[in-house]
Design an enzyme around this catalytic site. Sequence first.
Site, mmCIF file in Angstrom:
data_model
loop_
_atom_site.group_PDB
_atom_site.id
_atom_site.type_symbol
_atom_site.label_atom_id
_atom_site.label_comp_id
_atom_site.label_asym_id
_atom_site.label_seq_id
_atom_site.Cartn_x
_atom_site.Cartn_y
_atom_site.Cartn_z
ATOM 1 N N ILE A 1 -2.166 -12.188 -17.724
ATOM 2 C CA ILE A 1 -2.690 -11.209 -16.752
ATOM 3 C C ILE A 1 -3.446 -11.898 -15.619
ATOM 4 O O ILE A 1 -3.253 -11.585 -14.437
ATOM 5 C CB ILE A 1 -3.586 -10.172 -17.478
ATOM 6 C CG1 ILE A 1 -2.757 -9.369 -18.494
ATOM 7 C CG2 ILE A 1 -4.251 -9.236 -16.473
ATOM 8 C CD1 ILE A 1 -3.569 -8.514 -19.446
ATOM 9 N N ASP B 1 -10.576 -21.514 -16.707
ATOM 10 C CA ASP B 1 -10.002 -21.262 -18.034
ATOM 11 C C ASP B 1 -10.307 -22.486 -18.884
ATOM 12 O O ASP B 1 -10.522 -23.579 -18.346
ATOM 13 C CB ASP B 1 -8.476 -21.048 -17.921
ATOM 14 C CG ASP B 1 -7.891 -20.337 -19.137
ATOM 15 O OD1 ASP B 1 -8.139 -20.795 -20.278
ATOM 16 O OD2 ASP B 1 -7.191 -19.330 -18.964
ATOM 17 N N CYS C 1 -10.150 -12.955 -19.765
ATOM 18 C CA CYS C 1 -10.074 -13.748 -20.997
ATOM 19 C C CYS C 1 -10.337 -12.837 -22.203
ATOM 20 O O CYS C 1 -10.885 -11.749 -22.055
ATOM 21 C CB CYS C 1 -11.042 -14.923 -20.947
ATOM 22 S SG CYS C 1 -12.707 -14.461 -20.566
ATOM 23 N N THR D 1 -11.293 -5.768 -16.617
ATOM 24 C CA THR D 1 -10.203 -4.997 -17.243
ATOM 25 C C THR D 1 -9.853 -5.638 -18.581
ATOM 26 O O THR D 1 -8.801 -5.358 -19.141
ATOM 27 C CB THR D 1 -8.931 -5.002 -16.357
ATOM 28 O OG1 THR D 1 -8.572 -6.358 -16.091
ATOM 29 C CG2 THR D 1 -9.141 -4.254 -15.060
ATOM 30 N N SER D 2 -10.736 -6.506 -19.088
ATOM 31 C CA SER D 2 -10.379 -7.289 -20.273
ATOM 32 C C SER D 2 -10.911 -6.666 -21.567
ATOM 33 O O SER D 2 -10.192 -5.954 -22.258
ATOM 34 C CB SER D 2 -10.863 -8.712 -20.081
ATOM 35 O OG SER D 2 -10.139 -9.562 -20.902
ATOM 36 N N ARG D 3 -12.164 -6.926 -21.880
ATOM 37 C CA ARG D 3 -12.808 -6.290 -23.041
ATOM 38 C C ARG D 3 -14.273 -6.078 -22.690
ATOM 39 O O ARG D 3 -14.916 -6.959 -22.084
ATOM 40 C CB ARG D 3 -12.710 -7.163 -24.292
ATOM 41 C CG ARG D 3 -11.369 -7.119 -24.999
ATOM 42 C CD ARG D 3 -11.060 -5.762 -25.653
ATOM 43 N NE ARG D 3 -9.758 -5.720 -26.296
ATOM 44 C CZ ARG D 3 -8.633 -5.324 -25.714
ATOM 45 N NH1 ARG D 3 -8.640 -4.917 -24.459
ATOM 46 N NH2 ARG D 3 -7.500 -5.301 -26.394
ATOM 47 N N ASP E 1 -12.728 -1.159 -16.533
ATOM 48 C CA ASP E 1 -11.718 -0.393 -17.270
ATOM 49 C C ASP E 1 -12.034 -0.426 -18.758
ATOM 50 O O ASP E 1 -11.374 0.236 -19.550
ATOM 51 C CB ASP E 1 -10.321 -0.981 -17.022
ATOM 52 C CG ASP E 1 -9.228 -0.142 -17.657
ATOM 53 O OD1 ASP E 1 -9.197 1.076 -17.388
ATOM 54 O OD2 ASP E 1 -8.421 -0.677 -18.445
ATOM 55 N N GLU F 1 -17.041 1.547 -25.849
ATOM 56 C CA GLU F 1 -16.014 2.527 -25.465
ATOM 57 C C GLU F 1 -15.421 3.265 -26.665
ATOM 58 O O GLU F 1 -14.868 4.346 -26.514
ATOM 59 C CB GLU F 1 -14.896 1.850 -24.677
ATOM 60 C CG GLU F 1 -14.015 0.920 -25.517
ATOM 61 C CD GLU F 1 -12.866 0.311 -24.708
ATOM 62 O OE1 GLU F 1 -13.128 -0.237 -23.632
ATOM 63 O OE2 GLU F 1 -11.719 0.409 -25.182
ATOM 64 N N HIS G 1 -10.049 2.603 -20.050
ATOM 65 C CA HIS G 1 -9.073 1.702 -20.683
ATOM 66 C C HIS G 1 -7.649 2.148 -20.335
ATOM 67 O O HIS G 1 -6.814 2.376 -21.208
ATOM 68 C CB HIS G 1 -9.281 1.641 -22.191
ATOM 69 C CG HIS G 1 -8.862 0.324 -22.770
ATOM 70 N ND1 HIS G 1 -9.607 -0.363 -23.681
ATOM 71 C CD2 HIS G 1 -7.762 -0.453 -22.559
ATOM 72 C CE1 HIS G 1 -8.993 -1.491 -24.011
ATOM 73 N NE2 HIS G 1 -7.870 -1.558 -23.335
HETATM 74 P P1 NAD Z 1 -3.626 -14.400 -22.503
HETATM 75 O O1 NAD Z 1 -3.822 -14.866 -23.902
HETATM 76 O O2 NAD Z 1 -2.286 -14.579 -21.868
HETATM 77 O O3 NAD Z 1 -4.705 -15.118 -21.552
HETATM 78 C C1 NAD Z 1 -6.050 -15.229 -21.891
HETATM 79 C C2 NAD Z 1 -6.564 -16.487 -21.236
HETATM 80 O O4 NAD Z 1 -7.977 -16.556 -21.483
HETATM 81 C C3 NAD Z 1 -5.938 -17.771 -21.816
HETATM 82 O O5 NAD Z 1 -5.425 -18.559 -20.771
HETATM 83 C C4 NAD Z 1 -7.107 -18.439 -22.533
HETATM 84 O O6 NAD Z 1 -7.045 -19.862 -22.490
HETATM 85 C C5 NAD Z 1 -8.282 -17.918 -21.720
HETATM 86 N N1 NAD Z 1 -9.550 -18.079 -22.421
HETATM 87 C C6 NAD Z 1 -9.826 -18.022 -23.738
HETATM 88 N N2 NAD Z 1 -11.127 -18.276 -23.962
HETATM 89 C C7 NAD Z 1 -11.689 -18.501 -22.749
HETATM 90 C C8 NAD Z 1 -12.997 -18.825 -22.323
HETATM 91 N N3 NAD Z 1 -13.997 -19.006 -23.197
HETATM 92 N N4 NAD Z 1 -13.220 -18.972 -21.000
HETATM 93 C C9 NAD Z 1 -12.210 -18.825 -20.105
HETATM 94 N N5 NAD Z 1 -10.939 -18.529 -20.442
HETATM 95 C C10 NAD Z 1 -10.688 -18.371 -21.753
HETATM 96 O O7 NAD Z 1 -4.070 -12.880 -22.480
HETATM 97 P P2 NAD Z 1 -3.673 -11.771 -21.403
HETATM 98 O O8 NAD Z 1 -2.406 -11.090 -21.811
HETATM 99 O O9 NAD Z 1 -3.774 -12.342 -20.040
HETATM 100 O O10 NAD Z 1 -4.852 -10.714 -21.640
HETATM 101 C C11 NAD Z 1 -6.190 -11.019 -21.333
HETATM 102 C C12 NAD Z 1 -7.080 -9.951 -21.940
HETATM 103 O O11 NAD Z 1 -6.852 -8.715 -21.273
HETATM 104 C C13 NAD Z 1 -6.760 -9.638 -23.415
HETATM 105 O O12 NAD Z 1 -7.472 -10.502 -24.277
HETATM 106 C C14 NAD Z 1 -7.188 -8.221 -23.565
HETATM 107 O O13 NAD Z 1 -8.509 -8.218 -24.080
HETATM 108 C C15 NAD Z 1 -7.200 -7.661 -22.138
HETATM 109 N N6 NAD Z 1 -6.250 -6.557 -21.938
HETATM 110 C C16 NAD Z 1 -6.719 -5.382 -21.444
HETATM 111 C C17 NAD Z 1 -5.843 -4.324 -21.224
HETATM 112 C C18 NAD Z 1 -6.300 -3.011 -20.639
HETATM 113 O O14 NAD Z 1 -5.564 -2.018 -20.706
HETATM 114 N N7 NAD Z 1 -7.477 -2.947 -20.040
HETATM 115 C C19 NAD Z 1 -4.489 -4.474 -21.542
HETATM 116 C C20 NAD Z 1 -4.044 -5.700 -22.027
HETATM 117 C C21 NAD Z 1 -4.929 -6.739 -22.228
#
Ligand code: NAD
Length: 328
Positions: free
Chosen positions: A155, A174, A204, A231-233, A257, A262, A294
């Site tokens: 993402i 990253d 992340c 938009t992550s967690r 998001d 939540e 979300h």
């Molecule tokens: P991904 O695994 O492809 O990428 C995550 C990246 O974060 C990786 O490159 C990893 O090396 C990096 N990372 C891990 N620990 C880290 C740290 N301490 N500091 C910096 N970077 C770090 O995951 P993705 O598919 O890109 O998804 C990312 C996040 O988005 C998911 O973990 C999920 O929580 C969230 N997400 C949210 C929604 C939503 O609807 N809001 C939907 C899908 C995913």
Amino acid sequence: MKCLVFSAKPYDRLYLEPKAREAGHELDFIETRINNKTCRLAEGYSAICTFVNDMLDAEILEAIHRAGIRLITLRCAGYNQVNLPKAQELGFKITRVPAYSPYAVAEHAVGMTLSLCRNLHRAYQRVRDNNFALDGLLGFDLHGREVGIIGTGAIGSVTAKIFSGFGCRVRLYDIQQNAACHGIGEYVPLEYLLQNSDIISLHCPLTPSTFHMINEQTIASMRKGVMLINTSRGGLVDTQAVIQGLKNSHIGSVGLDVYEEEGDLFFEDLSNRVITDDVFSRLLTFPNVLITAHQAFFTTDALNAIATTTVDNLTRFEANQPLLNCLT
Ligand code: NAD
């Protein structure tokens, strides 16, 4: 094979049911989340399918193991809600859908940014009230702004590309560099990114090392007026610290998001209820805060991809074939 789908909404059924039927699987859908009472409903099924706020802690894993469940298909990318060591110990197979549509989430993050930087969320309401004044809606160009992307996986890398298309200067952080980002942005240390970004977007996963990575200290190191997009967690952000940053105007705007607490709010219609979460209620009072529940994943493309991978894994499990995107 028989699979019980927890936290099921009408849209889950719409996308999962036809694909499952075609593949010869029997899916039952229940609206409730999995918890120490509802987990008993898993009796008689071989698999369950759960979503982001279905907490699979040790107690629940033990209960569904006793009920005969051996496969858990998460219809989401994140898996911080699962006690993985316990799942491994019990011999569960757990699958997820890591990249159903990175575009859905990336585009939502950029959409939130555009809304906030041009005050579209406020303009929408004003015009409906026949208020056509522009005072208070002054925005800024995205072109030329410095954008920091934290987490450059599926993402984050797409988000970086979109911002770069707007003419932003993109900086990346990253723990593992992604070759797909080379040429789009420049990898920098986290401290540098925090200090030199007009917009910071989090991509992340939630882990012990990323929990509250946005906190009082990191906010203090950011540029005054910074825009923060998550938009992550929810757990990546210390919400109280963000509220403080908004109150003293150090933070210019926030797009969320996801929200730490939540689980008690999102995905439900609570419009007739009193919200008892005072922190969340405080967030809603800021004109420069935009919250969606979300929703970033929620596109037809993503739901299709989630259903395809989920049903495919049921078929593979039944046929004793290697599973896709296995966590254990
Ligand atoms: P991904 O695994 O492809 O990428 C995550 C990246 O974060 C990786 O490159 C990893 O090396 C990096 N990372 C891990 N620990 C880290 C740290 N301490 N500091 C910096 N970077 C770090 O995951 P993705 O598919 O890109 O998804 C990312 C996040 O988005 C998911 O973990 C999920 O929580 C969230 N997400 C949210 C929604 C939503 O609807 N809001 C939907 C899908 C995913």
